[in-house]
Design a protein around this motif. Structure first.
Motif, short mmCIF file in Angstrom:
data_model
loop_
_atom_site.label_atom_id
_atom_site.label_comp_id
_atom_site.label_asym_id
_atom_site.label_seq_id
_atom_site.Cartn_x
_atom_site.Cartn_y
_atom_site.Cartn_z
N ASP A 251 46.17 26.82 54.44
CA ASP A 251 47.34 27.69 54.31
C ASP A 251 47.16 29.00 55.08
OD1 ASP A 251 49.77 28.60 53.49
OD2 ASP A 251 49.14 29.19 51.49
N TYR A 252 47.14 28.92 56.41
CA TYR A 252 47.20 30.13 57.25
C TYR A 252 47.68 29.74 58.64
CZ TYR A 252 42.66 29.23 59.58
OH TYR A 252 41.64 28.73 60.32
N HIS B 162 49.33 25.97 59.71
CA HIS B 162 50.78 25.87 59.86
C HIS B 162 51.16 25.41 61.27
CE1 HIS B 162 51.44 28.95 56.38
NE2 HIS B 162 50.72 27.93 56.03
N ARG C 150 49.73 22.59 51.07
CA ARG C 150 49.02 23.69 51.73
C ARG C 150 48.06 24.31 50.73
NH1 ARG C 150 54.29 25.94 54.91
NH2 ARG C 150 54.23 24.33 56.52
N GLU D 148 49.32 26.49 46.78
CA GLU D 148 48.90 27.73 47.46
C GLU D 148 48.20 28.68 46.50
OE1 GLU D 148 51.77 26.26 47.79
OE2 GLU D 148 52.50 26.30 49.86
#
Lengths: 410, 294
Positions: A173-174, A178, A200, B269
């Motif tokens: 998730d960064y 992405h 993510r 997340e």
């Protein structure tokens, strides 16, 4: 708590590494200073790390003294954009002429802005995001050996052609995850495939992927796309194998970004059959073999050079050629001018052969699709890959017109 | 298909089970921390490095000496536990009379040094370690395929946690330990060698960390950072459970594993943050932790 711990390291590293070489260096006006910034202590250390610095030093030594001296220094950005930006400012202000490497896309993009603001040269080798030569392209920046588009096209394209037309992404998730998920998803959809879903997960605090693997399984996708790197990729592949998805479920893994060091850490038993894309492999041809055997004894842990460390070598050499061509004062005056000169000259070195640097900062070289060998096929450490397919330089990367790079439109 | 909160029920059961498995690691690691803190009053920040050393020791035994997983399961806790004994004897015991902070700094520093040494020697991308053949494969539970190895991890961790609890709460040795925690000089006056007992307790706590490292080696990447990723979470587990509470750390370990597992489904997340949010709430409501005595 992570912050505190890393923060302590940051202060220590910055204090220990910076003042000494720079104060000594400031006395010499006829010195070109290259700052190699990468992950020296975290999950991406083996991708570049200390070996990335050594490879730049080797290039500088081989370049020799052509009327100016070259100094190469290194520092740890700990995969944190704030640390990277502070270091970049400090370096550029204290006389570093070019910053090199900067893996971890979030940090790579942050340093991109600093280089532009200060009109210095910046060559990114280690970061993956294709945005560096897309919407965020800069006249001060070159992006050297690979990007998410090139990985997506080569690995993703090959998987879809082999029948893998439904995908589920497990994404870090960064910025990097992405971009890789986006670029690969575009190829899958363009080829008529479907993206069934994605998850993510927090980077870098995740080591158990079983929950995400179960979600991927529930989606009934034929391909699990791993939009992550380093230890995360190794953990994902190990655990997918453990849950029997590949053996029993017939699911294919697309390890979208994998380096030879990762195969080394995964072992051929678990890694065999994986396909991956690189722009450099030590055992590709006589030239790359001779180059790799020459530099390997100088590298930490006796690692073979990978595409990022070899890229640091190639980028340093090409940069120094441009500097020699324009003269030191002109090179120090404007990063844009150095980049323009680099774009006007053909790239040629032992590691990659020939290449070109495009208007948007993208280096064009061929990409290679490899399959990881089985233990029986390998003759020993580092003999890990067989070549499946070569994509020529002009097709390997995103076409200039599609990148939305402002430099191209103007 | 039945759904619970929009998630298919089989998937949810699978996630609960996976949460328990991760909880098993949290429980084993926090158990060692709780034992050490309970008796030594030392916050052992080297624990993550010792977990990592356990995994590396298993790899070394296999690749350098040719001893398999099962032997490693017995030998590694003893070997790494012995390094703990040495560390306690050489360094930690000098800090008992000082503030907690000194012990924390010392063990944190040693942890960083150990991690750095392993990184220099082995790099960061890790080493391969296979699941032992006897435990490979998977069971079909109807709602998910459970890898045999994961089942083994939960069962083994439960046995270890239970055994530790019995030793400390139900045996004479445990009674000495608990008494020494309350009043060391009085116990010493009864002729019990308290310093030696303390040293061995530290060694045992370290051994538990190393044992968890051996269990982790086949499923996680064996790399020098593997402990530092886990240890921060484990500290949160210990704080939530109540520092020094054996039962508290075990129950909290399994419980938070489940909470984290569910977060990975509903809001992936946030899965790295959820434990710290719980920690903050627990600290506000019950500063001594869920099972701690204020």
């Amino acid at each position: 708590m992570t912050t505190t711990r890393r923060g302590l390291l940051a202060t220590g590293a910055a204090a220990a590494m910076l003042p000494v070489p720079l104060s000594r260096a400031r006395a010499q006006a006829n010195t070109i200073r290259i700052g190699v910034m990468n992950d020296q202590s975290g999950p991406y250390r083996d991708i570049a790390g200390p070996n990335g610095v050594i490879m730049a030093q080797i290039a500088a030594q081989e370049f020799g003294n052509r009327g100016f001296t070259v100094e190469v220094i290194g520092a740890d950005h700990q995969n944190r954009p704030d640390v990277g930006v502070n270091l970049a400012r400090q370096w550029y202000d204290q006389g570093v002429d070019m910053i090199l490497d900067v893996p971890t896309s979030s940090v790579g993009l942050a340093v991109n802005n600093v280089a532009r603001e200060k009109n210095k040269a910046y060559i990114n080798v280690g970061a993956a995001t294709s945005d560096l030569t897309g919407p965020q392209c800069s006249p001060n920046t070159a992006h050297w050996v690979y990007d998410t588009y090139m990985l997506a096209k080569s690995t993703g394209g090959a998987m879809v052609r082999a029948g893998g037309d439904s995908w589920f992404f497990i994404t870090a998730d960064y910025a990097f995850g992405h971009a890789l998920e986006r670029d690969t998803g575009n190829f899958v959809r363009a080829a008529g495939g479907r993206v069934m879903g994605q998850v993510r997960y927090p980077f870098p605090a995740t080591s158990d992927f079983s929950s995400f693997i179960l979600q991927a399984q529930a989606s009934r996708a034929k391909v699990i796309g791993l939009a992550n790197a380093g230890a995360d990729t190794i953990n994902s592949i190990k655990q997918i194998a453990e849950f029997g998805l590949t053996r029993r479920g017939g699911v294919k893994i697309a390890a979208l970004l994998m380096f030879i060091a990762d195969v080394h850490g995964l072992g051929l038993e678990t890694g065999q059959g994986l396909v991956m894309t690189e722009s450099f492999y030590w055992d590709l041809n006589d030239r790359s073999r001779a180059f790799s055997r020459r530099v390997q004894p100088r590298l930490n842990n006796r690692h073979m050079p990978n595409m990022v460390t070899a890229g640091n070598y190639s980028a340093t050499l090409h940069y120094l050629k441009a500097v020699a061509d324009m003269g030191v004062p002109a090179s120090k005056a404007s990063g844009i001018e150095v980049l323009n000169r680099m774009k006007a000259m053909p790239i040629e070195d032992e590691a990659f052969g020939r290449g070109t640097l495009r208007q948007d900062g993208r280096v064009l070289i061929p990409s290679y699709l490899f399959e990881v060998k089985s233990p029986g096929e390998s003759s020993g450490p580092w003999d890990y890959m067989k070549l499946l397919q070569t994509t020529p330089a002009e097709e390997a990367f995103r076409p200039l017109a599609e990148g939305n790079c402002p430099l191209v439109r103007s | 298909m039945d759904e619970i909160f929009g998630i298919p029920a089989p998937l949810l059961f699978g996630q609960l089970l996976l949460g328990l498995i991760n909880g098993a690691f949290y429980a084993m690691l926090s158990l060692g921390l709780a034992v050490i803190f309970g008796l030594l009053n030392i916050i052992n920040f080297t624990h993550g490095a010792q977990f990592m050393m356990g995994a590396f020791a298993a790899w070394m035994l296999l690749n350098w000496v040719g001893l398999n997983y099962w032997v490693a399961l017995i030998l590694v806790p003893i070997i790494i536990g012995a390094t703990g004994v040495l560390m306690e004897w050489l360094m930690i015991r000098r800090l008992y009379k000082l503030d907690h902070l000194y012990g924390l700094l010392l063990t944190f520093g040693i942890g960083l040094i150990v991690e750095g040494l392993f990184r220099n020697e082995f790099g960061s991308s890790g080493l391969p370690y296979q699941i032992p053949p006897q435990l490979s494969g998977a069971w079909d539970l109807g709602f998910m395929f459970l890898p045999v190895y994961r089942g083994w991890v939960v069962a083994f961790a439960l046995v270890i946690c239970l055994a530790t609890w019995i030793v400390i709460e139900k045996t004479r040795l445990g009674a000495y330990l608990r008494a020494a925690t309350e009043n060391a000089s009085l116990v010493q006056a009864f002729g019990i060698n308290v310093p030696r007992m303390v040293t061995l307790t530290y060694g045992a706590g370290v051994g538990l960390a190393a044992l968890a490292g051996v269990l982790a080696a086949p499923i996680y990447s064996v790399n020098p950072q593997m402990g530092s990723n886990l240890i921060i979470v484990v500290f949160a587990v210990v704080v939530i459970g109540g520092m020094g509470s054996i039962l508290g750390s075990v129950i909290t370990g399994f419980g938070l594993g489940v909470v984290e597992g569910l977060t990975k489904v509903f809001w992936p997340e946030a899965s790295a943050t959820v434990i710290f949010v719980i920690m903050a709430i627990v600290l506000l409501a019950r500063p001594a932790g869920l099972f701690g005595r204020a």
